[in-house]
Design a protein around this motif. Sequence first.
Motif, PDB file in Angstrom:
ATOM      1  N   VAL A  94       0.861  -1.177   0.000  1.00 25.77           N
ATOM      2  CA  VAL A  94       0.000   0.000   0.000  1.00 25.77           C
ATOM      3  C   VAL A  94       0.898   1.228   0.000  1.00 25.77           C
ATOM      4  CG1 VAL A  94      -1.754   1.283   1.270  1.00 25.77           C
ATOM      5  CG2 VAL A  94      -1.852  -1.204   1.194  1.00 25.77           C
ATOM      6  N   VAL A  95       0.631   2.141  -0.935  1.00 28.99           N
ATOM      7  CA  VAL A  95       1.421   3.355  -1.063  1.00 28.99           C
ATOM      8  C   VAL A  95       0.517   4.547  -0.774  1.00 28.99           C
ATOM      9  CG1 VAL A  95       2.827   4.784  -2.604  1.00 28.99           C
ATOM     10  CG2 VAL A  95       2.889   2.290  -2.800  1.00 28.99           C
ATOM     11  N   PHE A  96       0.865   5.310   0.247  1.00 24.53           N
ATOM     12  CA  PHE A  96       0.167   6.550   0.592  1.00 24.53           C
ATOM     13  C   PHE A  96       1.091   7.689   0.201  1.00 24.53           C
ATOM     14  CE2 PHE A  96      -0.058  10.101   3.527  1.00 24.53           C
ATOM     15  CZ  PHE A  96      -1.393  10.450   3.437  1.00 24.53           C
ATOM     16  N   THR A  97       0.580   8.652  -0.553  1.00 19.57           N
ATOM     17  CA  THR A  97       1.451   9.753  -0.965  1.00 19.57           C
ATOM     18  C   THR A  97       0.702  11.082  -1.039  1.00 19.57           C
ATOM     19  OG1 THR A  97       3.081  10.485  -2.585  1.00 19.57           O
ATOM     20  CG2 THR A  97       1.133   9.367  -3.454  1.00 19.57           C
ATOM     21  N   ARG A  98       1.462  12.134  -0.746  1.00 20.84           N
ATOM     22  CA  ARG A  98       1.009  13.507  -0.924  1.00 20.84           C
ATOM     23  C   ARG A  98       1.890  14.242  -1.922  1.00 20.84           C
ATOM     24  NH1 ARG A  98      -0.216  15.307   5.311  1.00 20.84           N
ATOM     25  NH2 ARG A  98      -2.229  14.269   5.449  1.00 20.84           N
ATOM     26  N   ASP A  99       2.835  13.526  -2.523  1.00 22.21           N
ATOM     27  CA  ASP A  99       3.771  14.094  -3.487  1.00 22.21           C
ATOM     28  C   ASP A  99       3.120  14.083  -4.874  1.00 22.21           C
ATOM     29  OD1 ASP A  99       5.827  14.582  -5.318  1.00 22.21           O
ATOM     30  OD2 ASP A  99       7.305  13.478  -4.149  1.00 22.21           O
ATOM     31  N   LYS A 100       2.944  15.254  -5.461  1.00 25.05           N
ATOM     32  CA  LYS A 100       2.248  15.376  -6.756  1.00 25.05           C
ATOM     33  C   LYS A 100       2.946  14.596  -7.858  1.00 25.05           C
ATOM     34  CE  LYS A 100      -1.011  18.037  -5.272  1.00 25.05           C
ATOM     35  NZ  LYS A 100      -2.323  17.483  -5.038  1.00 25.05           N
ATOM     36  N   ALA A 101       4.283  14.567  -7.852  1.00 20.71           N
ATOM     37  CA  ALA A 101       5.017  13.822  -8.885  1.00 20.71           C
ATOM     38  C   ALA A 101       4.748  12.323  -8.760  1.00 20.71           C
ATOM     39  CB  ALA A 101       6.511  14.105  -8.788  1.00 20.71           C
ATOM     40  N   VAL A 102       4.748  11.808  -7.553  1.00 27.29           N
ATOM     41  CA  VAL A 102       4.466  10.383  -7.329  1.00 27.29           C
ATOM     42  C   VAL A 102       3.012  10.084  -7.703  1.00 27.29           C
ATOM     43  CG1 VAL A 102       4.356   8.547  -5.592  1.00 27.29           C
ATOM     44  CG2 VAL A 102       6.246  10.186  -5.559  1.00 27.29           C
ATOM     45  N   ILE A 103       2.109  10.984  -7.363  1.00 28.54           N
ATOM     46  CA  ILE A 103       0.693  10.800  -7.728  1.00 28.54           C
ATOM     47  C   ILE A 103       0.547  10.714  -9.241  1.00 28.54           C
ATOM     48  CG2 ILE A 103      -1.563  11.940  -7.782  1.00 28.54           C
ATOM     49  CD1 ILE A 103      -0.981  12.898  -4.897  1.00 28.54           C
ATOM     50  N   ARG A 104       1.223  11.600  -9.986  1.00 35.10           N
ATOM     51  CA  ARG A 104       1.144  11.558 -11.451  1.00 35.10           C
ATOM     52  C   ARG A 104       1.669  10.230 -11.988  1.00 35.10           C
ATOM     53  NH1 ARG A 104       2.803  16.863 -10.938  1.00 35.10           N
ATOM     54  NH2 ARG A 104       4.971  16.312 -11.353  1.00 35.10           N
ATOM     55  N   LYS A 105       2.810   9.770 -11.472  1.00 36.82           N
ATOM     56  CA  LYS A 105       3.382   8.510 -11.938  1.00 36.82           C
ATOM     57  C   LYS A 105       2.461   7.333 -11.638  1.00 36.82           C
ATOM     58  CE  LYS A 105       8.159   9.973 -11.451  1.00 36.82           C
ATOM     59  NZ  LYS A 105       9.407   9.802 -10.697  1.00 36.82           N
ATOM     60  N   LEU A 106       1.938   7.281 -10.418  1.00 38.17           N
ATOM     61  CA  LEU A 106       1.065   6.163 -10.054  1.00 38.17           C
ATOM     62  C   LEU A 106      -0.272   6.233 -10.776  1.00 38.17           C
ATOM     63  CD1 LEU A 106       1.941   5.784  -6.282  1.00 38.17           C
ATOM     64  CD2 LEU A 106       2.464   4.190  -8.128  1.00 38.17           C
ATOM     65  N   ASP A 107      -0.819   7.439 -10.998  1.00 36.86           N
ATOM     66  CA  ASP A 107      -2.055   7.567 -11.774  1.00 36.86           C
ATOM     67  C   ASP A 107      -1.854   7.053 -13.200  1.00 36.86           C
ATOM     68  OD1 ASP A 107      -3.645   8.543  -9.746  1.00 36.86           O
ATOM     69  OD2 ASP A 107      -3.470  10.650 -10.357  1.00 36.86           O
ATOM     70  N   SER A 108      -0.693   7.331 -13.764  1.00 39.45           N
ATOM     71  CA  SER A 108      -0.384   6.833 -15.098  1.00 39.45           C
ATOM     72  C   SER A 108      -0.338   5.305 -15.108  1.00 39.45           C
ATOM     73  CB  SER A 108       0.953   7.410 -15.566  1.00 39.45           C
ATOM     74  OG  SER A 108       1.325   6.861 -16.796  1.00 39.45           O
ATOM     75  N   LEU A 109       0.280   4.722 -14.080  1.00 41.66           N
ATOM     76  CA  LEU A 109       0.326   3.261 -13.985  1.00 41.66           C
ATOM     77  C   LEU A 109      -1.060   2.663 -13.774  1.00 41.66           C
ATOM     78  CD1 LEU A 109       3.562   2.913 -11.844  1.00 41.66           C
ATOM     79  CD2 LEU A 109       3.262   2.169 -14.222  1.00 41.66           C
ATOM     80  N   VAL A 110      -1.903   3.335 -12.995  1.00 38.72           N
ATOM     81  CA  VAL A 110      -3.284   2.875 -12.788  1.00 38.72           C
ATOM     82  C   VAL A 110      -4.033   2.877 -14.114  1.00 38.72           C
ATOM     83  CG1 VAL A 110      -5.510   3.485 -11.746  1.00 38.72           C
ATOM     84  CG2 VAL A 110      -3.436   3.519 -10.358  1.00 38.72           C
ATOM     85  N   ASN A 111      -3.841   3.927 -14.921  1.00 41.73           N
ATOM     86  CA  ASN A 111      -4.526   4.004 -16.220  1.00 41.73           C
ATOM     87  C   ASN A 111      -4.004   2.956 -17.205  1.00 41.73           C
ATOM     88  OD1 ASN A 111      -6.200   6.108 -15.490  1.00 41.73           O
ATOM     89  ND2 ASN A 111      -4.723   7.656 -16.111  1.00 41.73           N
ATOM     90  N   ASP A 112      -2.683   2.729 -17.206  1.00 45.83           N
ATOM     91  CA  ASP A 112      -2.092   1.794 -18.159  1.00 45.83           C
ATOM     92  C   ASP A 112      -2.240   0.333 -17.748  1.00 45.83           C
ATOM     93  OD1 ASP A 112      -1.313   4.001 -19.604  1.00 45.83           O
ATOM     94  OD2 ASP A 112       0.780   3.940 -18.943  1.00 45.83           O
ATOM     95  N   PHE A 113      -2.242   0.068 -16.443  1.00 41.61           N
ATOM     96  CA  PHE A 113      -2.297  -1.308 -15.932  1.00 41.61           C
ATOM     97  C   PHE A 113      -3.316  -1.421 -14.795  1.00 41.61           C
ATOM     98  CE2 PHE A 113       2.019  -0.351 -17.364  1.00 41.61           C
ATOM     99  CZ  PHE A 113       2.187  -1.306 -18.349  1.00 41.61           C
TER     100      PHE A 113
END
Length: 90
Positions: free
Chosen positions: A22-41
């Motif tokens: 489980v990854v909890f984040t408030r870092d916008k850069a990490v959120i963008r990267k993980l959102d991209s991974l959620v959309n792709d996979f």
Amino acid sequence: MKLSKYEQETIINFNVAESDAVVFTRDKAVIRKLDSLVNDFPEVYKCIGETDIDKTYSMPKQYVSYRKPRRISEELKQKRREMISYINNK
């Protein structure tokens, strides 16, 4: 809401008994990267919670990675500098 750099944290939590991290984040850069991974996979990465300042994701813990620092010799660094300089001066 604007967070200080100290408040822009990322916490990765997993244990031996469970297969997911489980990854909890408030870092916008990490959120963008993980959102991209959620959309792709979407079958692998899941957004399991969010507020206006943070998001929580779930993923297989095997995708949490530990890497050695890359070692580049001074000779290779110098060759790369020369190559970049040559390309930039074209």
